[in-house]
Scaffold this active site. Sequence first.
Site, PDB file in Angstrom:
ATOM      1  N   SER B  12       0.645  -1.276   0.239  1.00  0.00           N
ATOM      2  CA  SER B  12       0.281  -0.396   0.099  1.00  0.00           C
ATOM      3  C   SER B  12       0.652   1.272  -0.156  1.00  0.00           C
ATOM      4  O   SER B  12       0.877   2.303   0.495  1.00  0.00           O
ATOM      5  CB  SER B  12      -0.841   0.227   1.346  1.00  0.00           C
ATOM      6  OG  SER B  12       0.020  -0.167   2.369  1.00  0.00           O
ATOM      7  N   GLY B  13       1.575   1.201  -0.861  1.00  0.00           N
ATOM      8  CA  GLY B  13       2.622   2.267  -0.686  1.00  0.00           C
ATOM      9  C   GLY B  13       2.081   3.396  -1.921  1.00  0.00           C
ATOM     10  O   GLY B  13       1.530   3.098  -2.248  1.00  0.00           O
ATOM     11  N   ASN B  14       2.689   3.999  -2.095  1.00  0.00           N
ATOM     12  CA  ASN B  14       2.652   5.073  -3.927  1.00  0.00           C
ATOM     13  C   ASN B  14       2.513   4.455  -5.153  1.00  0.00           C
ATOM     14  O   ASN B  14       1.230   4.161  -5.371  1.00  0.00           O
ATOM     15  CB  ASN B  14       3.782   5.622  -3.936  1.00  0.00           C
ATOM     16  CG  ASN B  14       4.154   7.008  -5.018  1.00  0.00           C
ATOM     17  OD1 ASN B  14       4.944   6.935  -5.509  1.00  0.00           O
ATOM     18  ND2 ASN B  14       2.785   7.374  -4.242  1.00  0.00           N
ATOM     19  N   LYS B 122       9.530  -4.301  -7.959  1.00  0.00           N
ATOM     20  CA  LYS B 122      10.628  -4.294  -8.441  1.00  0.00           C
ATOM     21  C   LYS B 122      12.313  -4.688  -8.342  1.00  0.00           C
ATOM     22  O   LYS B 122      12.739  -5.209  -6.708  1.00  0.00           O
ATOM     23  CB  LYS B 122      11.237  -2.560  -8.393  1.00  0.00           C
ATOM     24  CG  LYS B 122      10.004  -1.660  -8.745  1.00  0.00           C
ATOM     25  CD  LYS B 122      10.413  -1.607  -9.987  1.00  0.00           C
ATOM     26  CE  LYS B 122       9.004  -1.106 -10.810  1.00  0.00           C
ATOM     27  NZ  LYS B 122       9.002  -0.628 -11.977  1.00  0.00           N
ATOM     28  N   ALA B 155       4.580   6.507 -10.279  1.00  0.00           N
ATOM     29  CA  ALA B 155       2.564   6.335  -9.465  1.00  0.00           C
ATOM     30  C   ALA B 155       2.165   7.687  -9.506  1.00  0.00           C
ATOM     31  O   ALA B 155       0.765   7.137  -9.703  1.00  0.00           O
ATOM     32  CB  ALA B 155       3.294   5.805  -8.138  1.00  0.00           C
ATOM     33  N   LYS B 206      17.411  -1.616 -15.162  1.00  0.00           N
ATOM     34  CA  LYS B 206      17.486   0.127 -15.393  1.00  0.00           C
ATOM     35  C   LYS B 206      17.745   0.926 -15.202  1.00  0.00           C
ATOM     36  O   LYS B 206      17.764   1.674 -14.993  1.00  0.00           O
ATOM     37  CB  LYS B 206      15.470   0.233 -16.000  1.00  0.00           C
ATOM     38  CG  LYS B 206      14.934  -0.060 -14.887  1.00  0.00           C
ATOM     39  CD  LYS B 206      14.095   0.796 -14.841  1.00  0.00           C
ATOM     40  CE  LYS B 206      13.327   1.183 -13.370  1.00  0.00           C
ATOM     41  NZ  LYS B 206      11.829   1.529 -13.693  1.00  0.00           N
ATOM     42  N   ASN B 271      17.396   7.166  -8.884  1.00  0.00           N
ATOM     43  CA  ASN B 271      18.686   6.472  -9.560  1.00  0.00           C
ATOM     44  C   ASN B 271      19.755   7.901 -10.187  1.00  0.00           C
ATOM     45  O   ASN B 271      20.673   7.427  -9.553  1.00  0.00           O
ATOM     46  CB  ASN B 271      18.690   5.294 -10.136  1.00  0.00           C
ATOM     47  CG  ASN B 271      17.658   4.513  -9.260  1.00  0.00           C
ATOM     48  OD1 ASN B 271      18.035   4.166  -7.883  1.00  0.00           O
ATOM     49  ND2 ASN B 271      16.544   3.965  -9.394  1.00  0.00           N
TER      50      ASN B 271
END
Lengths: 353, 353
Positions: B12-14, B122, B155, B206, B271
């Site tokens: 339930s993050g972003n 990810k 998001a 990536k 990043n």
Amino acid sequence: MTDKKRVTIIGSGNWGSAIARICAQNTIRHSDTFERDIRMWVFEEQIEGKNLTEIINEKHENVKYLPGINLGENVIAIPDAKEAAKDANILVFVLPHQFVYKVCGNLVDVISKDCVAISLIKGLDYRDNNLFLFSEEIERILNVPCAALSGANIASEVAEEQFGETTIACQDPKYGELFLKLFHTEYFDCNVIADQRGLQICGALKNVVALGAGMCDGLDYGNNTKAAVIRRGLIEMRKFGKTFFGGVRTETFFESCGVADLITTCSGGRNRKVSAAFIKSDKPIEEVEKEMLNGQKLQGTTTAQEVYAFLSARNMTGEFPLMTAIYKVVYERAPAETIARDLRTHKAIVEKE
Amino acid sequence: MTDKKRVTIIGSGNWGSAIARICAQNTIRHSDTFERDIRMWVFEEQIEGKNLTEIINEKHENVKYLPGINLGENVIAIPDAKEAAKDANILVFVLPHQFVYKVCGNLVDVISKDCVAISLIKGLDYRDNNLFLFSEEIERILNVPCAALSGANIASEVAEEQFGETTIACQDPKYGELFLKLFHTEYFDCNVIADQRGLQICGALKNVVALGAGMCDGLDYGNNTKAAVIRRGLIEMRKFGKTFFGGVRTETFFESCGVADLITTCSGGRNRKVSAAFIKSDKPIEEVEKEMLNGQKLQGTTTAQEVYAFLSARNMTGEFPLMTAIYKVVYERAPAETIARDLRTHKAIVEKE
């Protein structure tokens, strides 16, 4: 007469001058292969009362199109194209595409019999409802083999010897090696492939995609939308090549001439910039172009028109929804939102290998 | 009990909240296929003395991780993972990868027998000198088929319904259709492919390439160099997938999960940003990360270490010069210029189809 290759650059703009500089470094480095002096055809202009060719030959600098960069004392500027190309073994074409036919036709009689050419010309030639590649046009007119070079290459950065890559497309491996000697340096990394058509299609169509990327910026669309437009653009570039030109390969789109040049053109680049400003204005794109570019021309708008006419003549605009939407926003003043809306409703048709 | 599918979001993050919102729209749209209510497992936190789950269930907003966005009244926050997943037919995993094993193991006994899963996690899991894909780890632990979803998806932009694309990778076309119903909307355009491995490798690697792009920015390198780094990154991502994982396809790199996500990550993205700042500082990257990200973690640095360890164990660092150079600049404090220098001397080895 020696066996050494005489190199002539046809063109002396920003990119032509940067490329002449690289060739001049390499003719010295590979003195067994090339004549030291590079002849560069320069369209004569007066700079403060003096001929541009004389300035270049004295100062070794193209003060008008690549100021501040020493081209090398072995770059010889020549105002007459025939004289510049006389007995040439290698012709490097790097001039605006509207001059190609006029200049090229003049050279038939003067070049060496074993001459080979390479085209750095951007864009495609559209006539009689058909699109022609300049490498193939040069082959036809001069009756010599013609390779092509294209990549993510901003001329000023190449001239400053910042690291970059490019792609050379060449059918015959023998010439591939020759061009590698002429263009490859530690800072200008050349990769040789065989797909001239794919390379030139990338070089032309990326500018249309950049107009689409610019529209996203002008509309303040987010990163997701812009990434979708660039990706769909890449897919349509490839589909266009594979549908209408034989021999186009998927691998070409992984080269510098493909995805790398597309990324650069869609993040910086004048097509993107003018398109973003156009979307925010009420003026025709030609007017925005004039205001922003100080006489320089957009490649993307011409190519967008040509691609649209080509597709229309074949009843295939629906197969290339992004290219079609970009054309309609620019020339039929369709709502700019068309670009994302049409992506919502049309699936890009992916060509399977 | 009905035949309608019960959907549970694990995380339930972003991104998890944005995805729950999409699923909640689609369970209403496809009410013949799905139960209307979406259960979302929320790691309980106190916000101004109140449980986050209660706030979400009252305000329909994840005030901590996706503020200002209405998730839909049919998103039900549940603090207990087992309760959230009880009798679930579809599990959507979208949580930081360090929690996967702990949470996943708990769910084995409670999910429906016909349950299918999809991983939005990810990164890769590195252990015993090997790299594991989370979709395959979930399949193994839960003994259910597990698909994967990844794309150029920021998001907040998805939550604002800006147009974007994503990629769903799924072996069985039957589940592909189900996931399309659950995730596809007019503004979130999903394409289904079969290559789960390629998709997840793109999503992990990536971020390493983005560190390289950030180094270019930090060193004030030009567009040509940065484009070369991104392109070489794409080539190495593909080579890594094809060399070490069976079934990885070139087409995957043309999808949103491939080139589009790479472009977005290398132009925006944390990043890239932290790496650019790191290059200009004398501090270890962890310190720069802490200063800039306010507790959030970089994915790229962990993955860079894992990829380097994986390649070292196989004596294959030389085959992946860009990934290797990025690791060495970050962790062995090799001169930052290494990144361009190593590209000059090593040719990317292109895998032929």
